[in-house]
Design a protein around this motif. Sequence first.
Motif, PDB file in Angstrom:
ATOM      1  N   TRP A 329       0.924  -1.118   0.110  1.00  0.00           N
ATOM      2  CA  TRP A 329      -0.037   0.025   0.041  1.00  0.00           C
ATOM      3  C   TRP A 329       1.033   1.177   0.095  1.00  0.00           C
ATOM      4  CZ3 TRP A 329      -4.133   1.896  -1.760  1.00  0.00           C
ATOM      5  CH2 TRP A 329      -4.923   2.837  -1.270  1.00  0.00           C
ATOM      6  N   ASP A 359      -1.765  -5.009  -2.054  1.00  0.00           N
ATOM      7  CA  ASP A 359      -2.890  -4.279  -1.533  1.00  0.00           C
ATOM      8  C   ASP A 359      -3.948  -3.781  -2.756  1.00  0.00           C
ATOM      9  OD1 ASP A 359      -4.328  -1.792   0.283  1.00  0.00           O
ATOM     10  OD2 ASP A 359      -3.220  -3.062   1.676  1.00  0.00           O
ATOM     11  N   ASP A 360      -4.532  -2.948  -2.518  1.00  0.00           N
ATOM     12  CA  ASP A 360      -5.710  -2.204  -3.149  1.00  0.00           C
ATOM     13  C   ASP A 360      -5.298  -1.929  -4.530  1.00  0.00           C
ATOM     14  OD1 ASP A 360      -8.044  -1.058  -4.098  1.00  0.00           O
ATOM     15  OD2 ASP A 360      -8.096   0.375  -2.424  1.00  0.00           O
ATOM     16  N   ARG A 366      -9.476   0.013 -11.140  1.00  0.00           N
ATOM     17  CA  ARG A 366      -9.556   0.717  -9.951  1.00  0.00           C
ATOM     18  C   ARG A 366      -8.022   1.581 -10.011  1.00  0.00           C
ATOM     19  NH1 ARG A 366     -12.022   1.454  -5.038  1.00  0.00           N
ATOM     20  NH2 ARG A 366     -10.879   1.378  -3.238  1.00  0.00           N
ATOM     21  N   TRP A 404      -5.116  -8.185  -1.210  1.00  0.00           N
ATOM     22  CA  TRP A 404      -6.044  -7.566  -0.404  1.00  0.00           C
ATOM     23  C   TRP A 404      -7.602  -7.619  -1.139  1.00  0.00           C
ATOM     24  CZ3 TRP A 404      -9.284  -3.417  -2.233  1.00  0.00           C
ATOM     25  CH2 TRP A 404      -9.428  -2.572  -1.390  1.00  0.00           C
ATOM     26  N   ARG A 436     -16.076   7.418   0.837  1.00  0.00           N
ATOM     27  CA  ARG A 436     -14.998   6.883   0.066  1.00  0.00           C
ATOM     28  C   ARG A 436     -15.633   6.513  -1.281  1.00  0.00           C
ATOM     29  NH1 ARG A 436     -10.072   2.620   0.287  1.00  0.00           N
ATOM     30  NH2 ARG A 436      -8.426   4.074  -0.063  1.00  0.00           N
ATOM     31  N   LYS A 469      -5.915  -9.912   3.263  1.00  0.00           N
ATOM     32  CA  LYS A 469      -6.148  -8.758   3.958  1.00  0.00           C
ATOM     33  C   LYS A 469      -7.583  -8.364   3.949  1.00  0.00           C
ATOM     34  CE  LYS A 469      -4.737  -4.063   4.848  1.00  0.00           C
ATOM     35  NZ  LYS A 469      -3.701  -2.931   4.257  1.00  0.00           N
ATOM     36  N   ASP A 471     -10.468  -5.829   4.111  1.00  0.00           N
ATOM     37  CA  ASP A 471     -10.550  -4.419   4.647  1.00  0.00           C
ATOM     38  C   ASP A 471     -12.125  -3.926   4.326  1.00  0.00           C
ATOM     39  OD1 ASP A 471     -10.055  -1.707   5.126  1.00  0.00           O
ATOM     40  OD2 ASP A 471      -8.551  -1.638   3.302  1.00  0.00           O
ATOM     41  N   ASN A 473     -14.043   0.038   4.548  1.00  0.00           N
ATOM     42  CA  ASN A 473     -13.684   1.481   4.697  1.00  0.00           C
ATOM     43  C   ASN A 473     -14.719   2.505   4.620  1.00  0.00           C
ATOM     44  OD1 ASN A 473     -10.725   1.354   4.792  1.00  0.00           O
ATOM     45  ND2 ASN A 473     -10.956   0.362   2.552  1.00  0.00           N
ATOM     46  N   CYS A 519      -8.893  -5.406   8.887  1.00  0.00           N
ATOM     47  CA  CYS A 519      -8.440  -4.225   8.496  1.00  0.00           C
ATOM     48  C   CYS A 519      -9.918  -3.501   8.399  1.00  0.00           C
ATOM     49  CB  CYS A 519      -7.562  -4.060   7.101  1.00  0.00           C
ATOM     50  SG  CYS A 519      -7.353  -2.229   6.929  1.00  0.00           S
ATOM     51  N   SER A 521      -9.837   0.519   7.475  1.00  0.00           N
ATOM     52  CA  SER A 521      -9.360   1.770   7.507  1.00  0.00           C
ATOM     53  C   SER A 521      -8.268   1.981   8.735  1.00  0.00           C
ATOM     54  CB  SER A 521     -10.208   3.043   7.699  1.00  0.00           C
ATOM     55  OG  SER A 521     -11.498   2.990   6.856  1.00  0.00           O
ATOM     56  N   GLY A 522      -7.587   0.949   8.612  1.00  0.00           N
ATOM     57  CA  GLY A 522      -6.581   0.739   9.913  1.00  0.00           C
ATOM     58  C   GLY A 522      -7.234  -0.083  10.778  1.00  0.00           C
ATOM     59  N   TRP A 538      -4.884  -5.315  11.402  1.00  0.00           N
ATOM     60  CA  TRP A 538      -4.006  -4.098  11.025  1.00  0.00           C
ATOM     61  C   TRP A 538      -4.392  -2.850  12.037  1.00  0.00           C
ATOM     62  CZ3 TRP A 538       0.059  -2.478   9.861  1.00  0.00           C
ATOM     63  CH2 TRP A 538       0.474  -1.067   9.118  1.00  0.00           C
ATOM     64  N   ASP A 541      -3.739   2.505  10.307  1.00  0.00           N
ATOM     65  CA  ASP A 541      -3.373   3.405   9.159  1.00  0.00           C
ATOM     66  C   ASP A 541      -2.108   4.231   9.406  1.00  0.00           C
ATOM     67  OD1 ASP A 541      -4.635   1.737   7.121  1.00  0.00           O
ATOM     68  OD2 ASP A 541      -5.882   3.581   6.550  1.00  0.00           O
TER      69      ASP A 541
HETATM   70  C1  DGJ Z   1      -7.529   1.124   4.168  1.00  0.00           C
HETATM   71  C2  DGJ Z   1      -6.507   0.293   4.914  1.00  0.00           C
HETATM   72  O1  DGJ Z   1      -6.308   0.572   6.274  1.00  0.00           O
HETATM   73  C3  DGJ Z   1      -5.077   0.577   3.895  1.00  0.00           C
HETATM   74  O2  DGJ Z   1      -4.097  -0.306   4.655  1.00  0.00           O
HETATM   75  C4  DGJ Z   1      -5.159   0.123   2.770  1.00  0.00           C
HETATM   76  O3  DGJ Z   1      -5.367  -1.151   2.496  1.00  0.00           O
HETATM   77  C5  DGJ Z   1      -6.280   0.985   2.125  1.00  0.00           C
HETATM   78  N1  DGJ Z   1      -7.574   0.885   2.662  1.00  0.00           N
HETATM   79  C6  DGJ Z   1      -6.372   0.530   0.410  1.00  0.00           C
HETATM   80  O4  DGJ Z   1      -7.538   1.315   0.131  1.00  0.00           O
END
Ligand code: DGJ
Length: 727
Positions: A329, A359-360, A366, A404, A436, A469, A471, A473, A519, A521-522, A538, A541
């Motif tokens: 990331w 990661d993303d 994207r 991810w 987001r 991972k 996530d 968000n 995860c 957003s952290g 995680w 962030d």
């Molecule tokens: C939020 C995560 O916390 C980051 O580590 C990363 O994976 C981003 N999203 C990717 O969009």
Amino acid sequence: MVEILREGNVFHLRNDQISYVLCELEGGVLAHLYAGPRLSKLDPVNRLRHAGLPVDGFSVQECALDKLPQEYPSFGLGDMREGALTVEAPDGSCAVDLRLVSAEILQQKPALEGLPATRGEGAAALKLKLRDAHTGLEAELNYAIYGDCPVVARSARLTNGGDAPLSVTRAMSLCLDMADDNWELITLTGSWARERHLHRRPLVQGHQGVASQRGASSLQASPFMALVRRDTTEAAGEALGVALIYSGNFVATAEVDHYGATRLLTGINDNDFAWRLEPGESFQTPEAVVCYSAEGIGGMSRGFHRLWENHLLPKKWVGKPRPVLLNSWEAAYFDFDADKLVAIAKAAADAGVELFVMDDGWFGHRDDDTTSLGDWYVDKKKLPDGLKSLGDRVRALGIEFGIWMEPEMVSPDSDLYRAHPDWALHIEGRDYITSRHQLTLDLGRQDVQDFIVDAVTTTLKDSGASYLKWDMNRHFSNIGSSALPANRQKEVPHRYILGLYAVMERLVKAFPDVLFEGCSSGGGRFDAGLLYYVPQYWCSDNTDALCRCQIQYGTTLVFPASTMGSHVSAVPNHQTGRVTPLESRFAVAMGGAFGYELDPRKLSDEDRKQLRGQIDYAARTQELRLYGDFYRLLSPFEGNDTAWMSVSKDRSEAIFTFVRALAQPNAMPPLVRMRGLDPAKRYRVEETGEVYGGDELMQVGLCCRLHPFGSGDAASLLYTLKAVDEA
Ligand code: DGJ
């Protein structure tokens, strides 16, 4: 030792460390008597007299319930405090008067239907059945006490035993009526990049606590609270923590009443919540746990850590090594192709990294965060040969490949949304609201759950990834489901979490060897609910070493080091712009499941050379760091210095971390008093060769001598201690 005793109308749950006592009063009213250090016996007379209640002939008349310490109270029948349970009857009334019908001591702790909960090995369990004559509502209160930690677990299961529909509008998992208010309240709150900051304040009359109504336990609040005495420290004094095993909307409150008694409540947040129960239907609350220690806040934390390690976290990963990973990331964000990723992975592999995580940004089209969530097929522009080819190229470097996903979400600009706009949470007739640039899938729906399981399954199979991972968000808005009738719309947030757990259950079963890391957003959904499925999360962030001191310090109040994903990132730090020494970033990241969040090719030669040594050190100390007994020594919330240590179970080894945030000119080096060592043993500090007695290290402390001048800000020490034979 763990046992449940029934002496007449008194139920006494106890182990070597704690007791939890309740009793049945006349007419089947359930009183709570005690939660605290182990007792040989408790006579209800004393406790009831304290509450000003007649010992013989207790009656709910004259609003006596307002004074009575209770197990599962309802508002509206004399108790003026907040209740644990509110149920709307067909006549519109909401009060419930639960009376004990039967009690059973069980050989095995029952699992909770559809919800993660502590596993009952070595536990004794109690099931109490209660009934409200007016509505026919039946409540099953389930208790478990563990032999190996100072913990009682509780949950409630409600069944409509009447013949008309009921609506449960509040169903807490736990109520704990404490005799006094001579406590301070600790909560963990924060924000993005500032998760789990510790707050401590005296209780005052009225309500205080912490809650989330964001659809997730959230970045902003943790489903946890603790009561500590005013003189309780990390090392001594009473601490009683309550944690909810749940990942959605929650509430945890301490209400001090006008008599100075304190009621603790925790459970699903009842704001905008209702659950319709047709005759015969049931509702299960999440499980809450109470952890008591007389050995300070640290003792409480170690109690929680042991509970999660022995009874909650995925067994396959507890006590096991975790791969040192490098996540793409902060190394590349959305800007990559296969060759670039392989080049980063190669540099990582050369340094000794064991797992490369993409990661993303690998799917749909994207190139930024405005698009493609839900379209879990590879972006051929970036990865023309597909996931398998990339995975194979990474594995050819001798390391593993991880990936991810953000499976719970959909971008309005996606094929998935165009095909199924109704799969996103929304209120019919109102505009969708993005955050987001994305919408939340309606995980309460079976078709959505199946879609997610298929998408994750295909991705894992195609890529051969050994790590995922997971996530998430954004938080909820426009909370509605097109799959539910109007009178069930308030069930949406909880149905979502049940759907999430159902999906996780299917996936972790299908991929037992894949390491799942959570995860949001952290560390936004870092809670015991998800940790039932994912062994690590995680943590934030924010990878700035100084900010991480606070975030990780706060997180360890409830969760062990093994659960905290913590990585070394590049400087200037991407979240704060701060430049900290590599050795301090490493020292702090050693506090959790270790990895990197950077492009190793961009490091200076000098820094890159250090990576190999760091990774060797991480591997060597892994068991001690992740699975030792954890002691917080100096709080970053109280001063300029942070210190913590982890001690092996046999007290023969320890690892110690010290960080000074701002350099102090012309100051004496601090003496940091250690904890958890064997006073009779002598320990060699491996890095300096010096040998000290365990008693000296704990009573006098270790002199934390940073380089005399010019050590700069964010200086640190990372020491390993080994017991030596020398007399
Ligand atoms: C939020 C995560 O916390 C980051 O580590 C990363 O994976 C981003 N999203 C990717 O969009």
